[in-house]
Design a protein around this motif. Structure first.
Motif, mmCIF file in Angstrom:
data_model
loop_
_atom_site.group_PDB
_atom_site.id
_atom_site.type_symbol
_atom_site.label_atom_id
_atom_site.label_comp_id
_atom_site.label_asym_id
_atom_site.label_seq_id
_atom_site.Cartn_x
_atom_site.Cartn_y
_atom_site.Cartn_z
ATOM 1 N N THR A 23 0.171 31.541 57.064
ATOM 2 C CA THR A 23 -0.961 31.267 56.652
ATOM 3 C C THR A 23 -0.842 30.359 55.387
ATOM 4 O OG1 THR A 23 -1.819 32.949 57.756
ATOM 5 C CG2 THR A 23 -3.415 32.060 56.330
ATOM 6 N N ALA A 24 -0.617 29.434 55.340
ATOM 7 C CA ALA A 24 0.049 28.197 54.311
ATOM 8 C C ALA A 24 -0.982 28.202 52.930
ATOM 9 C CB ALA A 24 0.215 27.050 54.848
ATOM 10 N N ARG A 25 -0.341 28.186 52.018
ATOM 11 C CA ARG A 25 -1.025 28.190 50.602
ATOM 12 C C ARG A 25 -1.119 26.808 49.969
ATOM 13 N NH1 ARG A 25 -0.451 32.953 46.682
ATOM 14 N NH2 ARG A 25 -1.594 34.557 47.834
ATOM 15 N N ASP A 26 -2.113 26.456 49.257
ATOM 16 C CA ASP A 26 -1.875 25.047 48.500
ATOM 17 C C ASP A 26 -0.510 25.110 47.652
ATOM 18 O OD1 ASP A 26 -4.314 24.584 49.487
ATOM 19 O OD2 ASP A 26 -5.413 25.176 47.848
ATOM 20 N N GLN A 27 -0.294 23.999 47.863
ATOM 21 C CA GLN A 27 1.186 23.883 47.081
ATOM 22 C C GLN A 27 1.025 23.466 45.434
ATOM 23 O OE1 GLN A 27 4.520 24.306 48.302
ATOM 24 N NE2 GLN A 27 5.290 22.530 48.744
ATOM 25 N N ARG A 232 4.254 31.007 53.581
ATOM 26 C CA ARG A 232 4.532 29.652 53.115
ATOM 27 C C ARG A 232 4.744 28.519 54.206
ATOM 28 N NH1 ARG A 232 3.268 30.828 48.023
ATOM 29 N NH2 ARG A 232 4.081 32.510 47.025
ATOM 30 N N PRO A 233 4.349 27.420 54.238
ATOM 31 C CA PRO A 233 4.829 26.392 55.348
ATOM 32 C C PRO A 233 6.256 25.910 54.935
ATOM 33 C CG PRO A 233 3.337 25.389 53.562
ATOM 34 C CD PRO A 233 3.462 26.926 53.163
ATOM 35 N N THR A 239 13.349 22.928 59.993
ATOM 36 C CA THR A 239 14.714 23.460 59.276
ATOM 37 C C THR A 239 14.555 23.612 57.858
ATOM 38 O OG1 THR A 239 15.585 21.183 59.137
ATOM 39 C CG2 THR A 239 15.880 22.255 61.075
ATOM 40 N N GLY A 240 13.302 23.388 57.222
ATOM 41 C CA GLY A 240 13.173 23.570 55.968
ATOM 42 C C GLY A 240 12.277 22.563 55.204
ATOM 43 N N PRO A 241 11.814 22.680 53.747
ATOM 44 C CA PRO A 241 12.709 23.778 53.274
ATOM 45 C C PRO A 241 11.925 25.032 53.419
ATOM 46 C CG PRO A 241 10.971 22.663 51.600
ATOM 47 C CD PRO A 241 11.012 21.950 52.939
#
Length: 303
Positions: A23-27, A232-233, A239-241
């Motif tokens: 559930t990704a966060r704002d970067q 984190r996305p 393959t990353g990061p």
């Protein structure tokens, strides 16, 4: 000649480690590059050659020809500048056994230093932003207030041309260095693999590096039990990061994030970037198919 690897082939490829003899966060906004803090500057002198640099295009396989620290203190108010998440889990760790002796200090004549790891007999994986153009540099495995296993001069650097400052830039923040000495023949070296999302949220990963806020960057510090954070996305590609909860500071850049497997210790990536937001801090790692392919080609083109 080494054939180019398809994405499907590369996804299954693992470069083996060896312990030869022995559930990704704002970067949020990313931090400054680790390893280039003027606070850490000291002068090294040598007559080593200046390494040649070959760039490869992002998304392409490598296909070309080769080419300490001043004391300081950190106040409690500055703890986030060190990118420590909760308790500082780094501790001084001197172990001359494999694979720890294959981690070492990368340093340049202008005083810049970083961390790195042997990934072949004379091949070192570090962060691209740790390279200093036009300056002689060395890699000393197992560095611990000295060079118990000697050192090698950097003669060649292979890296991508993707710019730092974006997720794909962090993913591409790796460099494969060629040394003039086959240190890995006696010390052993790490294997390398693509990151595996199935192993997220497991505190099973290791990191060793040379932080500038501890012993002036002159001793190795270990952070075991690191976790790849699933919330984190993976925001460049599959393959990353990838991002972890590893505590870090300037000087640890280029140090390895590795998994201990039945095939030996396998590096997923090299420390590229740190973030801080409120009371949290985390780190991002250079990784990916291009890195794996470059290691493979470097081992074959520079035996």
């Amino acid at each position: 000649m080494v054939k180019l690897l398809s994405a499907a082939t590369a996804a299954c490829l693992v470069l083996q480690a060896t312990a030869s003899p022995v559930t990704a966060r704002d970067q949020p906004q990313a931090s400054k590059l680790l390893g280039f803090d003027k606070t850490f500057v000291n002068t090294f002198k040598s007559d080593a050659v200046v390494p040649e640099i070959t760039y490869i295009e992002e998304g392409e396989t490598y296909n070309g020809t080769a080419t300490e620290a001043a004391p300081f203190t950190v106040s409690e108010e500055e703890v986030q500048k060190r990118y420590i998440n909760g308790n500082d889990d780094r501790y001084q760790y001197s172990d001359t056994n494999y694979p720890f002796r294959a981690v070492g200090k990368l340093y340049w004549n202008n005083g810049v230093f970083c961390s790195g790891a042997l990934i072949g007999p004379r091949h070192v994986l570090t962060a691209k932003h740790c390279l200093v153009d036009g300056v002689p540099g060395y890699f000393a495995p197992g560095f611990d207030n000295g060079e118990p296993f000697g050192r090698g001069a950097v003669t060649t650097a292979i890296l991508t041309n993707v710019e730092w400052g974006s997720p794909c830039g962090y993913k591409g923040d790796w460099a494969v260095l060629i040394l003039d000495t086959r240190l890995g023949d006696n010390l052993g070296y790490f294997g390398v693999k693509l990151p595996d999302p199935a192993l997220q949220d497991q505190p099973i990963f290791d990191h060793v590096g040379y932080p500038g806020d501890r012993d002036n960057g002159n001793r190795p510090y270990r952070t075991p039990g690191n976790t790849v954070q699933s919330f984190r996305p993976w925001d460049c590609d599959s393959t990353g990061p990838f991002y972890t909860d590893t505590d870090c500071m300037g000087g640890q850049s280029g140090g390895p994030h590795w998994e201990n497997t039945g095939s030996g210790p396998l590096i997923w990536g090299t420390l590229a970037v740190t973030f801080a937001a409120g009371d949290q801090a985390w780190s991002g790692w250079g990784s990916g198919r291009e890195m794996l392919d470059a290691v493979l080609r470097a081992r074959e083109d520079f035996p």
